[in-house]
Scaffold this active site. Structure first.
Site, PDB file in Angstrom:
ATOM      1  N   TRP A 155       0.852  -1.203   0.000  1.00 16.43           N
ATOM      2  CA  TRP A 155       0.000   0.000   0.000  1.00 16.43           C
ATOM      3  C   TRP A 155       0.879   1.240   0.000  1.00 16.43           C
ATOM      4  O   TRP A 155       1.548   1.518   1.003  1.00 16.43           O
ATOM      5  CB  TRP A 155      -0.900   0.008   1.230  1.00 16.43           C
ATOM      6  CG  TRP A 155      -1.841  -1.163   1.257  1.00 16.43           C
ATOM      7  CD1 TRP A 155      -3.051  -1.234   0.627  1.00 16.43           C
ATOM      8  CD2 TRP A 155      -1.646  -2.410   1.930  1.00 16.43           C
ATOM      9  NE1 TRP A 155      -3.609  -2.474   0.861  1.00 16.43           N
ATOM     10  CE2 TRP A 155      -2.781  -3.212   1.662  1.00 16.43           C
ATOM     11  CE3 TRP A 155      -0.622  -2.945   2.719  1.00 16.43           C
ATOM     12  CZ2 TRP A 155      -2.926  -4.502   2.155  1.00 16.43           C
ATOM     13  CZ3 TRP A 155      -0.763  -4.235   3.215  1.00 16.43           C
ATOM     14  CH2 TRP A 155      -1.914  -5.004   2.929  1.00 16.43           C
ATOM     15  N   HIS A 176      -6.787   1.375   2.939  1.00 11.10           N
ATOM     16  CA  HIS A 176      -7.852   0.400   2.695  1.00 11.10           C
ATOM     17  C   HIS A 176      -8.890   0.539   3.808  1.00 11.10           C
ATOM     18  O   HIS A 176      -8.667   1.280   4.773  1.00 11.10           O
ATOM     19  CB  HIS A 176      -7.313  -1.036   2.597  1.00 11.10           C
ATOM     20  CG  HIS A 176      -6.404  -1.464   3.730  1.00 11.10           C
ATOM     21  ND1 HIS A 176      -5.875  -2.724   3.835  1.00 11.10           N
ATOM     22  CD2 HIS A 176      -5.943  -0.786   4.820  1.00 11.10           C
ATOM     23  CE1 HIS A 176      -5.129  -2.811   4.923  1.00 11.10           C
ATOM     24  NE2 HIS A 176      -5.156  -1.660   5.529  1.00 11.10           N
ATOM     25  N   ARG A 202      -4.283   6.222  -1.962  1.00 12.35           N
ATOM     26  CA  ARG A 202      -2.992   5.605  -2.298  1.00 12.35           C
ATOM     27  C   ARG A 202      -2.088   6.658  -2.943  1.00 12.35           C
ATOM     28  O   ARG A 202      -2.521   7.401  -3.835  1.00 12.35           O
ATOM     29  CB  ARG A 202      -3.194   4.444  -3.284  1.00 12.35           C
ATOM     30  CG  ARG A 202      -4.135   3.336  -2.780  1.00 12.35           C
ATOM     31  CD  ARG A 202      -3.426   2.229  -2.022  1.00 12.35           C
ATOM     32  NE  ARG A 202      -4.391   1.332  -1.388  1.00 12.35           N
ATOM     33  CZ  ARG A 202      -4.782   0.155  -1.894  1.00 12.35           C
ATOM     34  NH1 ARG A 202      -4.269  -0.266  -3.045  1.00 12.35           N
ATOM     35  NH2 ARG A 202      -5.632  -0.596  -1.239  1.00 12.35           N
ATOM     36  N   GLN A 216     -13.702   1.690  -1.366  1.00  6.71           N
ATOM     37  CA  GLN A 216     -13.704   0.243  -1.110  1.00  6.71           C
ATOM     38  C   GLN A 216     -14.926  -0.108  -0.272  1.00  6.71           C
ATOM     39  O   GLN A 216     -15.522   0.750   0.373  1.00  6.71           O
ATOM     40  CB  GLN A 216     -12.462  -0.174  -0.305  1.00  6.71           C
ATOM     41  CG  GLN A 216     -11.185  -0.241  -1.101  1.00  6.71           C
ATOM     42  CD  GLN A 216     -10.056  -0.917  -0.319  1.00  6.71           C
ATOM     43  OE1 GLN A 216     -10.071  -0.974   0.917  1.00  6.71           O
ATOM     44  NE2 GLN A 216      -9.069  -1.406  -1.038  1.00  6.71           N
ATOM     45  N   VAL A 259      -5.117 -12.080   6.936  1.00  8.38           N
ATOM     46  CA  VAL A 259      -5.973 -13.256   6.732  1.00  8.38           C
ATOM     47  C   VAL A 259      -5.111 -14.494   6.522  1.00  8.38           C
ATOM     48  O   VAL A 259      -3.985 -14.406   6.043  1.00  8.38           O
ATOM     49  CB  VAL A 259      -6.934 -13.083   5.531  1.00  8.38           C
ATOM     50  CG1 VAL A 259      -8.082 -12.143   5.868  1.00  8.38           C
ATOM     51  CG2 VAL A 259      -6.188 -12.642   4.283  1.00  8.38           C
ATOM     52  N   ALA A 313     -13.109 -12.194   6.124  1.00  9.89           N
ATOM     53  CA  ALA A 313     -13.110 -10.768   5.749  1.00  9.89           C
ATOM     54  C   ALA A 313     -12.899 -10.689   4.246  1.00  9.89           C
ATOM     55  O   ALA A 313     -12.323 -11.584   3.641  1.00  9.89           O
ATOM     56  CB  ALA A 313     -11.995 -10.031   6.482  1.00  9.89           C
TER      57      ALA A 313
HETATM   58  N1  PHE Z   1      -7.604  -4.557   2.368  1.00 13.57           N
HETATM   59  C1  PHE Z   1      -7.180  -5.351   1.231  1.00 13.57           C
HETATM   60  C2  PHE Z   1      -6.707  -4.406   0.125  1.00 13.57           C
HETATM   61  O1  PHE Z   1      -6.977  -3.259   0.157  1.00 13.57           O
HETATM   62  C3  PHE Z   1      -8.298  -6.223   0.727  1.00 13.57           C
HETATM   63  C4  PHE Z   1      -8.679  -7.307   1.706  1.00 13.57           C
HETATM   64  C5  PHE Z   1      -9.640  -7.064   2.674  1.00 13.57           C
HETATM   65  C6  PHE Z   1      -8.101  -8.553   1.662  1.00 13.57           C
HETATM   66  C7  PHE Z   1     -10.019  -8.055   3.561  1.00 13.57           C
HETATM   67  C8  PHE Z   1      -8.468  -9.557   2.535  1.00 13.57           C
HETATM   68  C9  PHE Z   1      -9.422  -9.291   3.487  1.00 13.57           C
HETATM   69  O2  PHE Z   1      -6.014  -4.806  -0.790  1.00 13.57           O
END
Ligand code: PHE
Length: 345
Positions: A155, A176, A202, A216, A259, A313
């Site tokens: 990120w 995010h 970003r 998002q 995750v 998630a």
């Molecule tokens: N937050 C991640 C992104 O911006 C996306 C994501 C959210 C992945 C939740 C897994 C679980 O790339």
């Protein structure tokens, strides 16, 4: 009585000569006003003997009524003339169509956000929102991405200048919506089922597929017996609601530090139904989101016992979706305020 007759003729002659509304007012003041000769005369009646008073009073009231009638007639006539003059000078085309009232509308991103939130609401998810200016702790640290972890490079971050003694930078624009996973779990006990729509930022050069700000939606479900089958079921249901009941989905391994296991989900291409075309880069599949089972470290961080609770998630970019649906080829169109573009939705 003579004076009354005189007044009547004089007033009638003058009234006759009046040719516009402006002159009519002084006439009215003069002959019918509080200080007019007629009013004065009526006041003076009290001094007359009874019989005369009756006769003169009646005559005076008749004159008054006649003057008032004359005045009303004249006024109506003058108004009509004035109106006719106006119409003649500047004709009004009453057949001209009216000017349309321009209606506002919802931005394509807003429409998409609402539709997606609606789909998840129908599956029992609550909609919540969170801050765009965020602490490093929620955006990274608590999501299992410590200082110096190479995954931070996933990120590109806008840091916020705040002075600290140790020289670290604790504030940023969230990259995010995942920090809301932590904020929600800190505040509530399971079961949790939420979706979080919102802006993210970003620090990147913009091009047809990249914007410095975009939207998002995050999803989070935590409970006692949640498995990956729940994740797959919820996301399949979502994909079919949004992209059509015939949709197929594909899950593949991906990596996100918060995750385990992590995955990405793709849908079969809307345009070629999976045969391969320009839209899907000739692969037949279009990746639309990242997901996974909430990492035990993340659960522990918010005091959820990972031996008891599990969760899933997911997170997805929003602009991609109207881009795919309507064939929009440049994400920058969304936020450049060009009404010719926005009016189409
Ligand atoms: N937050 C991640 C992104 O911006 C996306 C994501 C959210 C992945 C939740 C897994 C679980 O790339």
């Amino acid at each position: 009585m003579e004076r009354l007759e005189e007044l009547k003729t004089e007033a009638a002659q003058e009234l006759e000569a009046i040719s516009n509304l402006k002159e009519l007012e002084p006439w009215q003041v003069r002959y019918l006003g509080r200080k007019s000769a007629l009013t004065q005369l009526l006041r003076g009646l009290a001094a007359l003997p009874l019989e005369e008073r009756k006769a003169v009073g009646a005559a005076a009231n008749q004159v008054k009524a006649a003057l008032e009638a004359g005045w009303k007639r004249k006024e109506a006539a003058l108004k009509e003339i004035e109106l006719a003059g106006l119409l003649g000078a500047k004709p009004t085309d009453v057949t001209l169509p009216g000017r349309p009232v321009s209606l506002g509308r919802l931005h394509p991103t807003t429409q998409t956000l609402r539709q997606i939130c609606g789909i998840f609401a129908g599956m029992g998810f609550q909609v919540v929102e969170g801050p765009e200016v965020e602490w490093d702790y929620y955006n990274f640290e608590a999501l299992n991405i410590p200082q110096g972890h190479p995954a931070r490079d996933m990120w590109a971050t806008f840091w916020i200048d705040v002075e600290t003694e140790g020289g670290e930078r604790p504030m940023l624009l969230r990259t995010h919506t995942s920090p809301m996973q932590i904020r929600i779990m800190e505040k509530t006990r399971p079961p949790v089922r939420v979706v979080v729509p919102g802006k993210v930022y970003r620090y990147e050069a913009t091009d047809v597929t990249h914007e410095a700000m975009f939207y998002q939606i995050e999803g989070l479900a935590v409970d006692k017996t949640i498995t990956m089958a729940d994740l797959k079921g919820v996301l399949l249901e979502f994909a079919r609601h949004l992209f059509g009941q015939e949709r197929r989905v594909r899950f593949r391994c991906d990596y996100f530090p918060f995750v385990e296991p992590g995955m990405e989900m793709a849908i079969d291409c809307l345009m070629c139904q999976g045969a391969g075309c320009r839209l899907c880069g000739h692969t037949g599949w279009i990746e639309i989101l990242g997901a996974g089972m909430v990492h035990p470290e993340v659960l522990r961080r918010v005091d959820y016992d990972p031996e008891i609770y599990t969760g899933f998630a997911f997170g997805m970019g929003i602009e991609r979706i109207p881009m795919l649906r309507y064939g929009i080829d440049d994400i920058r169109l969304f936020y450049s305020n060009d009404l010719r573009f926005l009016r189409q939705f």
